[in-house]
Design a protein around this motif. Structure first.
Motif, mmCIF file in Angstrom:
data_model
loop_
_atom_site.group_PDB
_atom_site.id
_atom_site.type_symbol
_atom_site.label_atom_id
_atom_site.label_comp_id
_atom_site.label_asym_id
_atom_site.label_seq_id
_atom_site.Cartn_x
_atom_site.Cartn_y
_atom_site.Cartn_z
ATOM 1 N N PRO A 157 -34.835 -11.836 -18.739
ATOM 2 C CA PRO A 157 -35.702 -12.851 -19.343
ATOM 3 C C PRO A 157 -36.054 -13.970 -18.360
ATOM 4 O O PRO A 157 -35.408 -14.102 -17.325
ATOM 5 N N GLY A 158 -37.039 -14.751 -18.700
ATOM 6 C CA GLY A 158 -37.476 -15.864 -17.866
ATOM 7 C C GLY A 158 -36.318 -16.794 -17.541
ATOM 8 O O GLY A 158 -35.478 -17.063 -18.392
ATOM 9 N N CYS A 163 -33.607 -16.414 -15.928
ATOM 10 C CA CYS A 163 -32.223 -15.922 -15.959
ATOM 11 C C CYS A 163 -31.596 -15.912 -14.565
ATOM 12 O O CYS A 163 -30.381 -15.823 -14.425
ATOM 13 N N GLY A 164 -32.423 -15.978 -13.527
ATOM 14 C CA GLY A 164 -31.876 -16.054 -12.174
ATOM 15 C C GLY A 164 -32.164 -14.855 -11.279
ATOM 16 O O GLY A 164 -31.462 -14.621 -10.296
ATOM 17 N N LYS A 165 -33.211 -14.110 -11.565
ATOM 18 C CA LYS A 165 -33.561 -12.937 -10.739
ATOM 19 C C LYS A 165 -33.969 -13.351 -9.331
ATOM 20 O O LYS A 165 -33.451 -12.826 -8.336
ATOM 21 N N THR A 166 -34.873 -14.316 -9.265
ATOM 22 C CA THR A 166 -35.332 -14.783 -7.955
ATOM 23 C C THR A 166 -34.166 -15.392 -7.177
ATOM 24 O O THR A 166 -34.030 -15.191 -5.967
ATOM 25 N N THR A 167 -33.294 -16.106 -7.879
ATOM 26 C CA THR A 167 -32.136 -16.722 -7.226
ATOM 27 C C THR A 167 -31.222 -15.658 -6.609
ATOM 28 O O THR A 167 -30.685 -15.855 -5.516
ATOM 29 N N GLU A 178 -42.769 -22.499 -9.385
ATOM 30 C CA GLU A 178 -41.769 -21.541 -8.902
ATOM 31 C C GLU A 178 -41.295 -20.520 -9.923
ATOM 32 O O GLU A 178 -40.188 -20.010 -9.837
ATOM 33 N N PRO A 208 -41.593 -10.723 -13.188
ATOM 34 C CA PRO A 208 -41.729 -12.021 -13.840
ATOM 35 C C PRO A 208 -41.128 -11.924 -15.233
ATOM 36 O O PRO A 208 -41.489 -11.038 -15.996
ATOM 37 N N GLY A 209 -40.208 -12.825 -15.568
ATOM 38 C CA GLY A 209 -39.482 -12.695 -16.823
ATOM 39 C C GLY A 209 -40.222 -13.228 -18.035
ATOM 40 O O GLY A 209 -39.912 -12.853 -19.169
ATOM 41 N N ASN A 252 -25.235 -13.634 -15.751
ATOM 42 C CA ASN A 252 -25.411 -14.726 -14.787
ATOM 43 C C ASN A 252 -25.178 -16.092 -15.433
ATOM 44 O O ASN A 252 -25.089 -16.201 -16.652
ATOM 45 N N ALA A 254 -21.595 -13.417 -12.869
ATOM 46 C CA ALA A 254 -22.164 -13.987 -11.645
ATOM 47 C C ALA A 254 -22.561 -15.443 -11.814
ATOM 48 O O ALA A 254 -22.742 -15.951 -12.927
ATOM 49 N N ALA A 269 -25.474 -16.903 -9.628
ATOM 50 C CA ALA A 269 -26.389 -16.530 -8.543
ATOM 51 C C ALA A 269 -26.639 -17.694 -7.599
ATOM 52 O O ALA A 269 -26.953 -17.503 -6.433
ATOM 53 N N ARG A 270 -26.468 -18.920 -8.101
ATOM 54 C CA ARG A 270 -26.702 -20.080 -7.241
ATOM 55 C C ARG A 270 -25.639 -20.183 -6.154
ATOM 56 O O ARG A 270 -25.938 -20.455 -5.011
HETATM 57 N N1 LIG Z 1 -26.267 -23.133 -13.132
HETATM 58 C C1 LIG Z 1 -26.874 -22.027 -12.692
HETATM 59 N N2 LIG Z 1 -28.194 -22.021 -12.492
HETATM 60 C C2 LIG Z 1 -28.777 -20.891 -12.067
HETATM 61 C C3 LIG Z 1 -28.036 -19.709 -11.822
HETATM 62 N N3 LIG Z 1 -28.891 -18.756 -11.402
HETATM 63 C C4 LIG Z 1 -30.116 -19.312 -11.379
HETATM 64 N N4 LIG Z 1 -30.061 -20.604 -11.772
HETATM 65 C C5 LIG Z 1 -31.179 -21.561 -11.898
HETATM 66 O O1 LIG Z 1 -32.043 -21.137 -12.931
HETATM 67 C C6 LIG Z 1 -33.396 -21.470 -12.636
HETATM 68 C C7 LIG Z 1 -34.290 -20.251 -12.738
HETATM 69 O O2 LIG Z 1 -33.901 -19.301 -11.746
HETATM 70 P P1 LIG Z 1 -34.897 -18.189 -11.191
HETATM 71 O O3 LIG Z 1 -34.126 -17.368 -10.233
HETATM 72 O O4 LIG Z 1 -36.155 -18.799 -10.700
HETATM 73 O O5 LIG Z 1 -35.204 -17.379 -12.524
HETATM 74 P P2 LIG Z 1 -36.074 -16.050 -12.697
HETATM 75 O O6 LIG Z 1 -35.241 -15.099 -13.462
HETATM 76 O O7 LIG Z 1 -36.584 -15.594 -11.384
HETATM 77 O O8 LIG Z 1 -37.278 -16.594 -13.610
HETATM 78 P P3 LIG Z 1 -38.775 -15.980 -13.767
HETATM 79 O O9 LIG Z 1 -39.331 -15.874 -12.393
HETATM 80 O O10 LIG Z 1 -39.517 -16.919 -14.617
HETATM 81 O O11 LIG Z 1 -38.626 -14.657 -14.427
HETATM 82 C C8 LIG Z 1 -33.369 -22.089 -11.249
HETATM 83 O O12 LIG Z 1 -33.372 -23.476 -11.376
HETATM 84 C C9 LIG Z 1 -32.055 -21.601 -10.668
HETATM 85 O O13 LIG Z 1 -31.524 -22.490 -9.697
HETATM 86 C C10 LIG Z 1 -26.622 -19.744 -12.064
HETATM 87 O O14 LIG Z 1 -25.885 -18.766 -11.901
HETATM 88 N N5 LIG Z 1 -26.107 -20.929 -12.496
#
Ligand SMILES: Nc1nc2c(ncn2[C@@H]2O[C@H](COP(=O)(O)OP(=O)(O)OP(=O)(O)O)[C@@H](O)[C@H]2O)c(=O)[nH]1
Ligand SMILES: [Mg+2]
Lengths: 160, 195
Positions: free
Chosen positions: B20-21, B23-27, B52, B80-81, B141, B168, B170-171
């Protein structure tokens, strides 16, 4: 899986390389490359040292996928040709046999007319080569080099 | 669909991060990019909105090393979520060899996770794949956040098939490589069986 495994052998690779090498010369192009629809680079020729072909491959495949999606919504057949004109570089993208993507990058030393002409000829040749390749892949008994790999081989990949 | 190149002695596989949007895929991809040697990775490409959010996909090519004289190359993609980008998600799934589902562990995203798994199942089926057959792992995550659902509960809801799963952050990177390794293993196993 629905798709047959994509495979490239030396014989066909050399034939494809010959076609793209010649296309670079005959179309006065800077770079020519071929990508499969999933974004994997198959062959490239020309001034490839100056460009990131892996990135280009994935982006052109994404581009073709997106326009293919648009075509479907419009109940069109796939848009087989795309052309983008830049200030210095131009890019001509041609879908070949609905299977692979032929990309030509050229500048003012060439022209769209010439590129079109040469691409048409190259497409026919490539189409034939890929047909032959596909029928070869579908033959039974093509041993995968991976049939024999062990768990250890796989584990070793991750030992860094 | 993996691509075996006997000429270049290379094998290329496509891994897709789904979920989902936000959730941290890009991270996940960003962390992998930061922690990989320059000679083992290509450029990371992100087609994103100004805020972003992934608009079409992120792409990261990785080289894992050799197996039996063949270079193994993995192409990592994220979808894209956001719900309304469904047409793009379908395109990214084409030719996929392995899927990582990234779940957002936060309480308020529980339903979004479930919807996204269902969406994955539907979109795979449209391509003639089934979630039961494709190499598939799950990552829970954002375990660092305070309002997370217990893993047991998440597992019961989104991992009924009991595929390999990982906690996980991911950050910070916790669990990121474990997840990738697990799906890579499944993909290579599939190749061994001639998938
Ligand atoms: N606290 C925390 N924040 C996280 C974690 N993983 C990702 N984030 C944060 O969540 C936000 C969204 O992360 P993205 O990786 O951009 O999410 P995405 O799944 O790619 O989102 P879409 O591109 O919209 O599908 C960012 O601000 C990240 O820093 C985690 O494990 N812990
Ligand atoms: Mg993203």
């Amino acid at each position: 899986m629905v798709n047959p495994q994509m495979v490239m052998y030396e014989e066909e690779f050399n034939q494809i390389q010959t076609v793209v090498d010649r296309l670079v010369r005959e179309a006065n192009a800077k770079v020519v490359f071929i990508v499969d629809k999933n974004g994997q680079l198959i062959a490239a020729s020309g001034e490839v040292d100056n460009i990131d072909t892996t990135s280009l491959a994935s982006l052109t495949a994404g581009n073709i996928a997106a326009t293919g999606g648009i075509a479907k919504l419009l109940r069109e057949n796939e848009f087989a040709t795309q052309f983008h004109e830049g200030e210095k570089a131009n890019i001509h993208i041609q879908l070949v046999g609905n299977r692979v993507i032929l990309v030509v990058i050229f500048d003012s030393k060439s022209s769209l007319g010439l590129v079109r002409l040469r691409v048409r000829k190259a497409s026919d040749e490539l189409n034939r080569i890929f047909e032959a390749l596909l029928s070869k892949v579908q033959e039974p008994g093509g041993d995968s080099p991976f049939a024999e790999i062990t768990d250890e081989d796989i584990d070793n990949l991750f030992n860094d | 669909m993996s691509f075996i190149n006997y000429m270049a002695r290379e094998i290329n596989c496509k891994i897709v991060y789904y979920g989902p949007g936000l959730c941290g895929k890009t991270t996940n991809l960003q962390y992998i990019y930061e922690r990989t040697n320059p000679d083992a990775k290509g450029k990371m490409i992100s087609l994103a909105t100004e805020t972003e959010r992934t608009l079409f996909f992120d792409f990261l090519p990785l080289s894992l090393g050799e197996i039996r004289g063949f270079k193994t190359r993995f192409h990592l993609y994220t979808v894209p979520g956001q719900v309304f980008y469904d047409a793009s998600r379908k395109l990214i799934l084409k030719g996929v060899d392995g899927v990582i589902f990234v779940a957002d562990s936060q309480m308020e995203r529980l339903e979004a996770n479930q919807e996204s798994v269902e969406n994955l199942r539907t979109n795979l089926a449209e391509q003639g794949y089934s979630l039961e057959k494709v190499p598939y792992v799950i990552q829970y995550n954002k375990r660092d956040l305070p309002n997370v659902v217990p893993v047991e509960e998440l597992r019961a809801l989104i991992n009924p098939m009991n595929v390999p799963d990982f906690e996980a952050n991911a950050r910070s990177g916790t669990g990121v490589f474990d997840t990738l390794k697990a799906v890579s293993r499944l993909v290579l196993n599939e190749l061994r069986r001639g998938g």
